[in-house]
Design a protein around this motif. Sequence first.
Motif, PDB file in Angstrom:
ATOM      1  N   VAL A  54       0.830  -1.203   0.000  1.00  0.00           N
ATOM      2  CA  VAL A  54       0.000   0.000   0.000  1.00  0.00           C
ATOM      3  C   VAL A  54       0.868   1.258   0.000  1.00  0.00           C
ATOM      4  CG1 VAL A  54      -1.672   1.355   1.345  1.00  0.00           C
ATOM      5  CG2 VAL A  54      -1.966  -1.122   1.116  1.00  0.00           C
ATOM      6  N   ASN A  55       0.522   2.169  -0.913  1.00  0.00           N
ATOM      7  CA  ASN A  55       1.169   3.489  -1.002  1.00  0.00           C
ATOM      8  C   ASN A  55       2.596   3.435  -1.538  1.00  0.00           C
ATOM      9  OD1 ASN A  55       0.690   6.238  -0.863  1.00  0.00           O
ATOM     10  ND2 ASN A  55       1.458   6.435   1.233  1.00  0.00           N
ATOM     11  N   GLN A  56       2.954   2.325  -2.187  1.00  0.00           N
ATOM     12  CA  GLN A  56       4.274   2.236  -2.833  1.00  0.00           C
ATOM     13  C   GLN A  56       4.068   1.910  -4.308  1.00  0.00           C
ATOM     14  OE1 GLN A  56       7.165  -0.301  -0.993  1.00  0.00           O
ATOM     15  NE2 GLN A  56       6.859   0.593   1.033  1.00  0.00           N
ATOM     16  N   PRO A  57       4.321   2.873  -5.206  1.00  0.00           N
ATOM     17  CA  PRO A  57       4.067   2.633  -6.628  1.00  0.00           C
ATOM     18  C   PRO A  57       5.023   1.613  -7.230  1.00  0.00           C
ATOM     19  CG  PRO A  57       5.165   4.741  -6.324  1.00  0.00           C
ATOM     20  CD  PRO A  57       4.873   4.207  -4.951  1.00  0.00           C
ATOM     21  N   LEU A  58       4.529   0.939  -8.253  1.00  0.00           N
ATOM     22  CA  LEU A  58       5.326  -0.056  -8.976  1.00  0.00           C
ATOM     23  C   LEU A  58       5.445   0.395 -10.427  1.00  0.00           C
ATOM     24  CD1 LEU A  58       6.452  -3.072  -8.651  1.00  0.00           C
ATOM     25  CD2 LEU A  58       4.356  -3.703  -9.830  1.00  0.00           C
ATOM     26  N   ASP A  59       6.690   0.501 -10.922  1.00  0.00           N
ATOM     27  CA  ASP A  59       6.925   0.955 -12.297  1.00  0.00           C
ATOM     28  C   ASP A  59       6.607  -0.140 -13.307  1.00  0.00           C
ATOM     29  OD1 ASP A  59       7.945   3.503 -11.591  1.00  0.00           O
ATOM     30  OD2 ASP A  59       9.896   2.611 -11.147  1.00  0.00           O
ATOM     31  N   PHE A  60       6.022   0.279 -14.417  1.00  0.00           N
ATOM     32  CA  PHE A  60       5.885  -0.599 -15.573  1.00  0.00           C
ATOM     33  C   PHE A  60       5.729   0.295 -16.798  1.00  0.00           C
ATOM     34  CE2 PHE A  60       1.309  -0.495 -16.682  1.00  0.00           C
ATOM     35  CZ  PHE A  60       0.800   0.187 -15.574  1.00  0.00           C
ATOM     36  N   ALA A  61       5.720  -0.307 -17.972  1.00  0.00           N
ATOM     37  CA  ALA A  61       5.512   0.467 -19.199  1.00  0.00           C
ATOM     38  C   ALA A  61       4.295  -0.091 -19.921  1.00  0.00           C
ATOM     39  CB  ALA A  61       6.742   0.385 -20.091  1.00  0.00           C
ATOM     40  N   TYR A  62       3.467   0.827 -20.463  1.00  0.00           N
ATOM     41  CA  TYR A  62       2.266   0.410 -21.170  1.00  0.00           C
ATOM     42  C   TYR A  62       1.741   1.603 -21.980  1.00  0.00           C
ATOM     43  CZ  TYR A  62      -2.219  -1.724 -22.135  1.00  0.00           C
ATOM     44  OH  TYR A  62      -3.298  -2.271 -22.784  1.00  0.00           O
ATOM     45  N   PRO A  63       1.242   1.409 -23.169  1.00  0.00           N
ATOM     46  CA  PRO A  63       1.056   0.159 -23.911  1.00  0.00           C
ATOM     47  C   PRO A  63       2.310  -0.297 -24.648  1.00  0.00           C
ATOM     48  CG  PRO A  63       0.149   1.970 -25.163  1.00  0.00           C
ATOM     49  CD  PRO A  63       0.633   2.555 -23.874  1.00  0.00           C
ATOM     50  N   ASP A  64       3.423   0.427 -24.497  1.00  0.00           N
ATOM     51  CA  ASP A  64       4.679   0.003 -25.109  1.00  0.00           C
ATOM     52  C   ASP A  64       5.824   0.493 -24.230  1.00  0.00           C
ATOM     53  OD1 ASP A  64       5.304   2.772 -25.915  1.00  0.00           O
ATOM     54  OD2 ASP A  64       3.721   2.469 -27.401  1.00  0.00           O
ATOM     55  N   ARG A  73      -1.385   0.751  -5.195  1.00  0.00           N
ATOM     56  CA  ARG A  73      -2.438   0.267  -4.290  1.00  0.00           C
ATOM     57  C   ARG A  73      -2.606   1.294  -3.183  1.00  0.00           C
ATOM     58  NH1 ARG A  73      -3.438  -5.800  -1.881  1.00  0.00           N
ATOM     59  NH2 ARG A  73      -5.613  -5.374  -1.409  1.00  0.00           N
ATOM     60  N   LEU A  74      -3.824   1.839  -3.067  1.00  0.00           N
ATOM     61  CA  LEU A  74      -4.031   2.980  -2.186  1.00  0.00           C
ATOM     62  C   LEU A  74      -4.543   2.601  -0.792  1.00  0.00           C
ATOM     63  CD1 LEU A  74      -5.397   5.226  -5.014  1.00  0.00           C
ATOM     64  CD2 LEU A  74      -3.390   5.749  -3.622  1.00  0.00           C
ATOM     65  N   GLY A  75      -5.040   1.385  -0.630  1.00  0.00           N
ATOM     66  CA  GLY A  75      -5.451   0.944   0.711  1.00  0.00           C
ATOM     67  C   GLY A  75      -6.895   1.229   1.060  1.00  0.00           C
ATOM     68  N   ILE A  82      -9.553  -1.371  -8.794  1.00  0.00           N
ATOM     69  CA  ILE A  82      -9.895  -2.789  -8.923  1.00  0.00           C
ATOM     70  C   ILE A  82      -9.333  -3.547  -7.715  1.00  0.00           C
ATOM     71  CG2 ILE A  82      -9.836  -2.640 -11.454  1.00  0.00           C
ATOM     72  CD1 ILE A  82      -7.250  -4.560 -11.093  1.00  0.00           C
ATOM     73  N   GLY A  83      -9.674  -4.844  -7.648  1.00  0.00           N
ATOM     74  CA  GLY A  83      -9.187  -5.685  -6.569  1.00  0.00           C
ATOM     75  C   GLY A  83     -10.222  -5.812  -5.472  1.00  0.00           C
ATOM     76  N   PRO A  84      -9.938  -6.650  -4.468  1.00  0.00           N
ATOM     77  CA  PRO A  84     -10.903  -6.901  -3.393  1.00  0.00           C
ATOM     78  C   PRO A  84     -11.324  -5.628  -2.677  1.00  0.00           C
ATOM     79  CG  PRO A  84      -9.013  -8.383  -3.229  1.00  0.00           C
ATOM     80  CD  PRO A  84      -8.698  -7.411  -4.316  1.00  0.00           C
ATOM     81  N   GLN A  85     -10.417  -4.664  -2.567  1.00  0.00           N
ATOM     82  CA  GLN A  85     -10.739  -3.403  -1.890  1.00  0.00           C
ATOM     83  C   GLN A  85     -11.024  -2.266  -2.870  1.00  0.00           C
ATOM     84  OE1 GLN A  85      -7.062  -3.895   0.818  1.00  0.00           O
ATOM     85  NE2 GLN A  85      -8.461  -2.611   2.012  1.00  0.00           N
ATOM     86  N   GLN A  86     -11.023  -2.584  -4.151  1.00  0.00           N
ATOM     87  CA  GLN A  86     -11.253  -1.545  -5.168  1.00  0.00           C
ATOM     88  C   GLN A  86     -10.274  -0.383  -4.994  1.00  0.00           C
ATOM     89  OE1 GLN A  86     -14.401  -1.959  -7.499  1.00  0.00           O
ATOM     90  NE2 GLN A  86     -13.379  -3.827  -6.900  1.00  0.00           N
ATOM     91  N   ASP A  87      -9.028  -0.735  -4.693  1.00  0.00           N
ATOM     92  CA  ASP A  87      -8.052   0.308  -4.339  1.00  0.00           C
ATOM     93  C   ASP A  87      -6.821   0.322  -5.246  1.00  0.00           C
ATOM     94  OD1 ASP A  87      -6.983  -2.121  -3.475  1.00  0.00           O
ATOM     95  OD2 ASP A  87      -6.074  -1.259  -1.685  1.00  0.00           O
ATOM     96  N   ILE A  88      -6.846  -0.453  -6.336  1.00  0.00           N
ATOM     97  CA  ILE A  88      -5.664  -0.551  -7.197  1.00  0.00           C
ATOM     98  C   ILE A  88      -5.912   0.214  -8.492  1.00  0.00           C
ATOM     99  CG2 ILE A  88      -4.136  -2.127  -8.435  1.00  0.00           C
ATOM    100  CD1 ILE A  88      -5.036  -4.274  -6.342  1.00  0.00           C
TER     101      ILE A  88
END
Length: 173
Positions: A54-64, A73-75, A82-88
């Motif tokens: 929670v509260n730690q961003p994860l880097d990725f690249a999209y759509p390229d 994930r905001l908690g 999205i997700g069980p807590q609708q927080d992602i």
Amino acid sequence: MTLSRRNFFKLTGLGAAAAATPGAFAQNAMPGSADAGRQAYPVQPIARLDALVVNQPLDFAYPDAGSACQLLRLGHAVPGGIGPQQDIVAYSILCPHMGCPTSYESSSRRYKCGCHFSVFDPEMGGQQVIGQATQDLPRVLLELDDDGSIRAVGMVGLVYGRQSNVMVQEVSA
Ligand code: FES
């Protein structure tokens, strides 16, 4: 005078073109929109749900590879989460003003651009809070699989500097 959707297609001839070319305007692409003419978005695995902090961003690249994004994930439940807590949620981190990379500040829970000080709220769909930008951060559409893997499936909003997030590739005969 208002122009109905039917009359728009009649006047522009796009209705016939679309009918003659199945899939030409797939998914969310509307003729005349920023995404018109794009290919379908790739489906890209990003991370597993149980790996997110929670509260730690994860880097990725999209759509390229040229489009830096972050998964967050905001908690607590947020619009579009999205997700069980609708927080992602996930966003392009390129500032829509002039393309500088924004940074996530965990204490304020805001994305901040150091170039001209625009601020964006990831808890409100990437909405601009203040600054030079005139658009919100582009949002990455996410899905959660039954096995707990999170994947990117599309975007809302235009990545800075692009006419389409996913460009149509020329096909040589
Ligand atoms: S590039 Fe971000 S505010 Fe100008």
